[in-house]
Design an enzyme around this catalytic site. Structure first.
Site, short mmCIF file in Angstrom:
data_model
loop_
_atom_site.label_atom_id
_atom_site.label_comp_id
_atom_site.label_asym_id
_atom_site.label_seq_id
_atom_site.Cartn_x
_atom_site.Cartn_y
_atom_site.Cartn_z
N GLU A 43 3.11 -7.84 8.24
CA GLU A 43 3.57 -5.88 8.06
C GLU A 43 4.17 -5.95 6.87
O GLU A 43 4.33 -4.33 6.88
CB GLU A 43 3.99 -6.04 9.43
CG GLU A 43 3.07 -5.53 11.39
CD GLU A 43 2.32 -4.74 10.43
OE1 GLU A 43 2.06 -3.66 10.00
OE2 GLU A 43 1.28 -5.35 11.47
N ASP A 98 -11.85 1.45 -24.01
CA ASP A 98 -12.04 1.72 -22.79
C ASP A 98 -12.02 2.63 -21.79
O ASP A 98 -11.23 3.45 -22.27
CB ASP A 98 -11.49 0.10 -22.00
CG ASP A 98 -12.05 -1.43 -22.00
OD1 ASP A 98 -12.78 -1.54 -22.34
OD2 ASP A 98 -11.24 -1.64 -22.23
N PRO A 117 0.85 -1.63 0.14
CA PRO A 117 0.02 0.12 0.22
C PRO A 117 0.64 1.61 -0.34
O PRO A 117 -0.29 2.33 -0.48
CB PRO A 117 -1.09 0.07 0.87
CG PRO A 117 -0.32 -1.11 2.14
CD PRO A 117 0.60 -2.25 1.42
N ARG A 150 -4.84 -7.85 -20.00
CA ARG A 150 -5.89 -7.79 -20.95
C ARG A 150 -4.92 -6.84 -22.43
O ARG A 150 -5.94 -6.78 -23.02
CB ARG A 150 -6.31 -6.41 -20.49
CG ARG A 150 -7.81 -7.15 -19.63
CD ARG A 150 -8.51 -6.36 -19.08
NE ARG A 150 -9.28 -4.98 -19.71
CZ ARG A 150 -10.00 -5.67 -20.57
NH1 ARG A 150 -10.32 -6.89 -20.81
NH2 ARG A 150 -10.56 -4.37 -21.59
N1 SAM Z 1 2.14 -2.08 7.39
C1 SAM Z 1 2.15 -2.17 5.53
C2 SAM Z 1 1.20 -0.63 5.24
O1 SAM Z 1 0.88 -0.03 6.18
O2 SAM Z 1 1.87 -0.12 4.52
C3 SAM Z 1 0.41 -2.77 5.51
C4 SAM Z 1 0.53 -3.97 5.09
S1 SAM Z 1 -0.33 -5.26 4.79
C5 SAM Z 1 -1.83 -6.00 6.20
C6 SAM Z 1 -0.13 -6.73 4.29
C7 SAM Z 1 0.34 -6.93 2.53
O3 SAM Z 1 -0.77 -6.22 1.81
C8 SAM Z 1 1.38 -6.23 1.94
O4 SAM Z 1 2.98 -6.54 1.89
C9 SAM Z 1 0.88 -5.83 0.64
O5 SAM Z 1 1.69 -7.54 0.24
C10 SAM Z 1 -0.39 -6.21 0.64
N2 SAM Z 1 -1.35 -4.91 0.16
C11 SAM Z 1 -2.09 -4.42 1.59
N3 SAM Z 1 -3.18 -3.61 0.37
C12 SAM Z 1 -2.26 -3.21 -0.68
C13 SAM Z 1 -2.50 -2.01 -1.89
N4 SAM Z 1 -3.40 -1.26 -0.87
N5 SAM Z 1 -2.03 -2.58 -2.41
C14 SAM Z 1 -1.02 -3.82 -2.94
N6 SAM Z 1 -0.72 -3.98 -2.08
C15 SAM Z 1 -1.27 -4.31 -0.37
#
Ligand code: SAM
Length: 224
Positions: free
Chosen positions: A113, A166, A86, A151
């Protein structure tokens, strides 16, 4: 295009990779997707992929060693490596277009995490987010990237599902509204112009409707 996925939950990919366009592209050999269990690259008895966070705090962190080993097991060749996070660059159609030209992608799904930062540093990975919200794992983000990118790979979708018109296409607008039979449903009529057979008028209507939809749902796109 070849895509390698590194995850600790490989079975999440079973059904999505069998169905619809992804399934067809894999069957046709246009797409070669290989899902790897990071646990297979651990060396300890417990197949441990996570550990406590240096500095303290709740939550575990994915260890670097099994991910490095999994990545190095893929063999030589130019690869573009993306770690789902994220905290990464937000995925948009421009990045999707760029990725669709790569011959070989490696996508890493995090859990807990997140992943030890040395994976990004040491393997030269790019962090990619699918949006400003936090999921529990990177498996769905990997599938989002995979579906959006494939795609656009030539031969994956046919003319009948053409992506040229699209949303986020060359004109930067959202797609216009679509209708199918019946011409009237529960008192709602399909716009007359779409039944007229006048192609120029249909094109004009679609363009205006696309602008109107963009103004209503995504005014930021019109500003650009
Ligand atoms: N501690 C991290 C943060 O706050 O940025 C969040 C970790 S999340 C609980 C666990 C995993 O989910 C991440 O390592 C990532 O691979 C994935 N993930 C969660 N949300 C995501 C998003 N919006 N985009 C891409 N990957 C995501």
């Amino acid at each position: 295009m070849r895509v390698d996925v590194l995850t600790i939950f490989p079975s999440i990919f079973d059904s999505p990779l069998r169905e619809s366009l992804l399934g067809k592209a894999i069957d046709a050999g246009t797409l070669d997707v290989r899902v790897h269990d990071v646990r297979d690259h651990t060396t300890d008895r417990h197949r441990q992929v996570d550990d406590e966070s240096y500095g303290g705090g709740p939550g575990m962190v994915m260890k670097p060693e099994p991910i490095f080993r999994a990545f190095e097991s893929l063999g030589d060749g130019p690869k573009r490596l993306l770690v789902m996070s994220p905290a990464g660059r937000r995925l948009d159609q421009e990045l999707v277009r760029e990725l669709s030209k790569e011959p070989w992608l490696v996508l890493i799904a995090g859990r807990y995490e997140g992943i030890d930062e040395r994976v990004v540093e040491g393997l030269g990975a790019e962090e990619v987010s699918i949006g400003d919200y936090v999921l529990s794992g990177g498996e769905l983000p990997v599938l989002v990237v995979l579906e959006a990118v494939t795609r656009l790979v030539p031969g994956v979708i046919g003319r009948e599902e053409s992506h040229e018109r699209d949303s986020f296409g060359a004109d930067g607008l959202l797609d216009h509204p679509h209708y199918t039979r019946p011409a009237e449903f529960r008192g709602m009529r399909v716009p007359d112009v779409l039944l007229s057979g006048d192609h120029a008028a249909v094109e004009r209507w679609r363009r205006e409707a696309a602008v109107e939809k963009t103004r209503r749902n995504r005014p930021d796109l019109l500003e650009r």
